[in-house]
Each structure stands twice: as structure tokens, then as C-alpha cells.
Design an enzyme around this catalytic site. Structure first.
Site, PDB file in Angstrom:
ATOM      1  N   GLY A  73       0.775  -1.237   0.000  1.00 24.97           N
ATOM      2  CA  GLY A  73       0.000   0.000   0.000  1.00 24.97           C
ATOM      3  C   GLY A  73       0.807   1.288   0.000  1.00 24.97           C
ATOM      4  N   GLN A  74       2.134   1.179  -0.154  1.00 29.34           N
ATOM      5  CA  GLN A  74       2.933   2.412  -0.193  1.00 29.34           C
ATOM      6  C   GLN A  74       2.494   3.276  -1.364  1.00 29.34           C
ATOM      7  OE1 GLN A  74       5.101   3.089   2.203  1.00 29.34           O
ATOM      8  NE2 GLN A  74       4.606   1.115   3.094  1.00 29.34           N
ATOM      9  N   LYS A  75       2.626   4.569  -1.174  1.00 31.10           N
ATOM     10  CA  LYS A  75       2.155   5.510  -2.177  1.00 31.10           C
ATOM     11  C   LYS A  75       2.706   5.204  -3.571  1.00 31.10           C
ATOM     12  CE  LYS A  75       0.684   9.975  -1.124  1.00 31.10           C
ATOM     13  NZ  LYS A  75       0.946  11.078  -0.229  1.00 31.10           N
TER      14      LYS A  75
ATOM     15  N   ARG B  13       8.804   3.233   8.166  1.00 28.09           N
ATOM     16  CA  ARG B  13       8.537   3.733   6.810  1.00 28.09           C
ATOM     17  C   ARG B  13       8.975   5.187   6.763  1.00 28.09           C
ATOM     18  NH1 ARG B  13       4.337   0.177   8.083  1.00 28.09           N
ATOM     19  NH2 ARG B  13       3.508  -1.032   6.358  1.00 28.09           N
TER      20      ARG B  13
ATOM     21  N   GLU C 282      10.846   5.808   0.718  1.00 30.32           N
ATOM     22  CA  GLU C 282      10.130   6.169  -0.498  1.00 30.32           C
ATOM     23  C   GLU C 282      10.375   7.655  -0.748  1.00 30.32           C
ATOM     24  OE1 GLU C 282       6.176   4.122  -1.099  1.00 30.32           O
ATOM     25  OE2 GLU C 282       5.496   6.157  -0.908  1.00 30.32           O
TER      26      GLU C 282
END
Lengths: 185, 335
Positions: A69-71, B217, B237
Site C-alpha cells: 500500500g505504499q504511495k 517507513r 520512499e
């Protein structure tokens, strides 16, 4: 043996249901999947890609797909839509308020997707064991679930860590799908 | 991989745009005196863009888009006013031909499926009593008062949000944290004991975080140094210049005792920590991602112990504290 009997037998043999688990990152999708499957949940890393589990459940063969579900990988969700019978949307009930807005937008954009048009929608309000968790009613309100008229939906408060209510939710989604697909049996 | 992501996004965006245009067109067609030539022009433009988009559009989307456009062009032809057939019928009969309106069947499907407009629920959420917030501050030392760790169960731990800080030292060592959200921190040093849940880092710059947790994260951050003990693979990310190292357990002494590790259900053995296997969602190729590195053993030791010293220091002189903060950040976490 008539043709109809042959067809029925074939169909009974493979009562397969395809379920797709989606949700924002850190919602607990993989933990739910592993919990249902009875695996260790203490060393789960954020999902890069996807996990598939096949399990037998009340005479049905469930193919459960859990997609990260990471962007940056949400745009790949659409690759998994085809032939989905049930969509399980997982929400972190103890999440920050600004992420609920994200969550609502992602969910409602999924529901306009043609390939998911027939799918039953189960919303897991996960992490109910945390003290800061919102109740499933509050989450239904935040995600504006009442506005959903295109899908059968149900919200279930659960905890993947304790295992509470996971089976209640899965029961609902499997029953709802089987009513639709296997109503002839 | 980045290129692939762009293609996926482009395909999704194209489909959304086309759907919007189609909806607009069906709506226009539904009106009694629609300008058919205008619709036809727009339709042909859409058709042309679809042909161009076949380069990157997946087969399914191509079919779906073509079907949408086909529906519209069908509607356009069926809804066209029937040209009066030339006959020698009497004038009366001719005038009785009804003006061709849009056929009932041409009502757009999409419109029927739209949910009725509904008042949105108030977005404001009552603050949750169990979630702690530390936010909007600068140039200071922040250490929330200790909370008695009575039962040491994860069910009693609370979520902590640390947001919008500039040039601060934050010590959460005395707290029993369930999940930690760090957002918009600039030149900060933060130290925390074992956390049972996850840590989410968003939009932080030039910070030192000493973290022990189950999942980590990191999004949109630049220049972080992170001495870390973690039970699963950390992921990053849209980040760059991140440095990871070992959690300074020795320096943390009581704050990272075996009991606290056990309370968080994390294996205290440094060998069990996965801090070396960082996964970069923006670097799916083989080989080391350019966005993060491991610190040398000297650096990770120095970074961890110095951050720890800052967080537990009883220095009253704020200026001295800020000076050492600046020195630490400059040495380890400036991109």
C-alpha cells in the site's frame, strides 16, 4: 449423465473465490492475511510487491491477494482488479486524521473502477486493540461509506494482532460472494 | 522502474480524463437541443487522442476506452433527428412527425450509478485522549514527563505524534510508545526506546533519529542519520541521503533494557535487527540504492552515543545544548 450434471460437477469442484486486500500503508493488510493463514506475524516487513495465499474456507477455495500500500506502488493496484470477487479494504483505526482523508479518496476512486463493479466490499477497521482506535461507526462516517451504493459493503472492527473478528469479516465476504456467484447450488 | 510507474500513472490519468470527457459528452447529448456538430468534433478529438495513447495504454484500457467512445458515437447516430423521408404525403401528415428528442434508452449509464449527493460528515475529529502530540516548536529541549510503565503491555502504549519542530532535541525515552509519527521535522534529534508498533517518518530534513521499532517507513525525507534496531525491513520512499546504523543499546542502558525489548516483543539481539536491509521503493533495480548508505561502525557508534547524550543531558545552558545539536546534525545528517 446429462450435460447439466457434468457442468454442475465441474463447477462444484472449483468453487474459487478471488479476494483482493487493499488499503493504505501501515493498515495491517499483510498481518491480517498471515493471521488468517496462521503464520508468524512478528517480523512482517512493509510489502514490496504482493503476497498470495490460497486457503480452503467453508468449502470454498479462497485466493487472497495482498498488495502493498505504499504511495509509490498504489498505481499498480489496478493490475490486480481483474476477476476480483471480493475487495477487502483495511483501515488503520488509530491513524492520523489527515491520513483518513487519503484513505477515503483512495477507496472511493477504487469504487468507480469498472473491473471491481461486481465485487463485495468488506472494510476492516483494524487495530481495534490500540487505545487510540476509532470505532467502526466513526470510521464508516469518516470514509463516507453510506454514500456507497454501487457495492454490497460491510464494516467490521477487528484486530489482526489479537485475531478478533477477522473470521466474522471473512464469513460475511465469503457468504455475500457465494450468494451472488453460487446461488444456483 | 520509475519510467514504468510513470507509464502506469499516465495510463490511469488518460483513462480518467477520457471517462470525464465521455460523461460530459453523454450529458450534452442528453440535453434536448444539443449541438451535435460540437459533440462530433469533441468525439473525434477524443478518438484521436486514444489512437495516440495506444503507445502506452494497456490492452484492457484500450478496449475499455474504445467501447466508451463507441457508445457515444452510437448515441450520436441514434439520437440524430430522423431526416424526413421524402414522400408525397399530405402536409398534415408531415407536420405530425414528432420532433426527434433524445431517446429514453440513451440516458447515460454512468449518471444512474452516481450516488446521490450527500452532506459530508464534519471533518473535524475530536482529539483522541490516548494519542500524544508534540508539535510546533523550535530551539528547545522536549522531554514529556515519564508515564509509569505499570503493566508493560503493548495495549497500554499510546500513539505519539511529533510534528513541525525546528532545531529541537526530543527525548521520548520515558514514554511507552505504541506507534510513532514524525512529520515536518527540521534539524532535530530524537531518541526513543523500543516501540511495539511502527514508526512513520514524513517530510523530515537533516535530523538524527535513534529508533527501535517493529516497522519503519520513511517518506519524502532528506539527510537523516538513523541508528536503528528493527524487527523487519525498513522501507524508504522518495528519500535521499539517508544513513542507517546500529542502535546504541549500550549507551541507552536502562531505557533499552531487555525487559523493555520484551515488552515491545522485539528480539534484543543486535544480530536480529534488519537495519541493514533497507528497501527503497524508488529503486527497484538490483544493486545498492543511491538514496541510502550504512554508516561506518565508528560513525554509528559516535552518532548513537552523542544523540543519546544530548537527549539525556541535564545541561541547563540552552545555548550549549543547541550548539551541540547543530554540531551533531552537521556531522551526521547534512545531505
Amino acid at each position: 449423465m446429462g450435460l447439466l450434471t457434468v457442468l454442475k460437477k465441474l463447477k462444484q469442484k472449483e468453487k474459487e473465490i478471488r479476494i483482493l486486500i487493499l488499503g493504505l500503508d501501515n493498515a495491517g493488510k499483510t498481518t491480517i492475511l498471515k493471521r488468517i493463514n496462521g503464520e508468524d506475524i512478528s517480523t512482517i516487513s512493509p510489502t514490496l510487491g504482493f503476497n498470495i495465499k490460497t486457503l480452503d474456507y467453508n468449502g470454498y477455495k479462497l485466493n487472497i491477494w495482498d498488495v502493498g500500500g505504499q504511495k509509490s506502488i498504489r498505481s499498480y493496484w489496478r493490475n490486480y482488479f481483474e476477476q476480483t470477487d471480493g475487495l477487502v479494504w483495511v483501515v488503520d483505526s488509530a491513524d492520523r486524521p489527515d491520513r483518513f482523508a487519503d484513505c477515503k479518496a483512495e477507496l472511493h476512486s477504487l469504487l468507480t473502477e469498472e473491473r471491481l463493479a461486481g465485487a463485495s466490499l468488506l472494510i476492516f477497521a483494524n487495530k481495534q486493540d490500540l487505545p487510540g482506535a476509532l470505532s467502526s461507526e466513526e470510521i464508516a462516517k469518516l470514509l463516507d461509506l453510506k454514500a456507497i451504493q454501487t457495492h454490497h459493503w460491510q464494516i467490521v472492527g477487528c484486530s489482526a494482532v489479537t485475531g478478533d473478528n477477522l473470521l466474522t469479516g471473512m464469513d460475511w465476504v465469503v457468504t455475500d460472494i457465494s450468494k451472488r456467484i453460487y446461488m444456483l447450488d | 522502474m520509475a519510467a514504468h510507474a510513470d507509464v502506469k500513472l499516465a495510463a490511469a490519468a488518460f483513462c480518467a480524463d477520457l471517462k470525464q470527457e465521455c460523461d460530459a459528452l453523454t450529458q450534452t447529448l442528453g440535453q434536448p437541443n444539443a449541438d451535435r456538430t460540437a459533440v462530433l468534433t469533441r468525439l473525434s478529438i477524443a478518438l484521436k487522442s486514444l489512437t495516440e495513447a495506444t503507445v502506452f495504454l494497456p490492452a484492457y484500457d484500450q478496449r475499455a476506452c474504445a467501447a466508451m467512445l463507441k457508445t457515444i458515437s452510437d448515441q450520436l447516430t441514434t439520437a440524430a433527428p430522423a431526416r424526413a423521408k421524402f414522400t408525397f404525403a399530405s402536409r398534415k401528415a408531415k407536420s405530425s412527425t414528432p420532433a426527434a428528442g433524445p431517446p429514453e434508452s440513451a440516458q447515460p449509464l454512468a449518471e444512474q450509478r452516481l450516488p446521490p449527493p450527500q452532506a459530508l460528515p464534519p471533518a473535524a475529529l475530536a482529539p483522541r485522549p490516548t494519542a500524544r502530540q508534540i508539535c510546533s516548536n523550535r530551539n528547545c529541549y522536549i522531554a514529556p514527563p515519564p508515564v509509569p510503565i505499570s503493566s508493560a503491555e503493548s495495549s497500554t502504549s499510546s500513539d505519539v505524534e511529533v510534528a513541525d519542530l525546528t532545531r529541537c532535541v526530543v527525548s521520548l525515552l520515558d514514554l511507552h510508545v505504541g506507534a510513532l509519527h514524525l512529520k515536518n521535522l527540521d534539524r532535530c534529534v530524537l531518541v526513543v526506546g523500543p516501540i511495539a508498533g511502527s514508526v512513520l517518518v514524513e517530510s523530515c530534513r537533516n535530523c538524527v533519529f535513534v529508533i527501535c521499532c517493529r516497522q519503519l517507513r520513511i517518506h519524502n525525507s532528506v539527510g537523516l542519520a538513523i541508528p536503528l534496531h528493527i524487527a523487519s525491513h525498513p522501507i524508504i520512499e522518495d528519500c535521499s541521503a539517508l544513513r542507517f546504523g546500529l542502535y546504541p543499546r549500550a549507551a541507552l542502558a536502562d531505557f533499552a533494557s531487555v525487559e523493555r525489548f520484551e515488552a515491545a516483543r522485539i528480539d534484543p539481539n543486535p544480530g536480529a535487527s534488519a537495519h541493514k536491509t533497507v528497501e527503497d521503493f524508488c529503486w527497484l533495480k538490483r544493486g545498492q540504492s543511491p538514496n541510502w548508505v550504512l554508516m561506518s561502525s565508528d560513525d554509528e557508534h559516535a552518532c548513537g552515543t552523542e544523540a543519546m547524550a544530548l537527549a539525556t543531558s541535564s545541561v541547563v545552558d540552552e545555548q550549549a545544548l543547541m550548539d551541540s545539536l547543530d554540531a551533531l546534525v552537521a556531522r551526521f545528517s547534512v545531505a
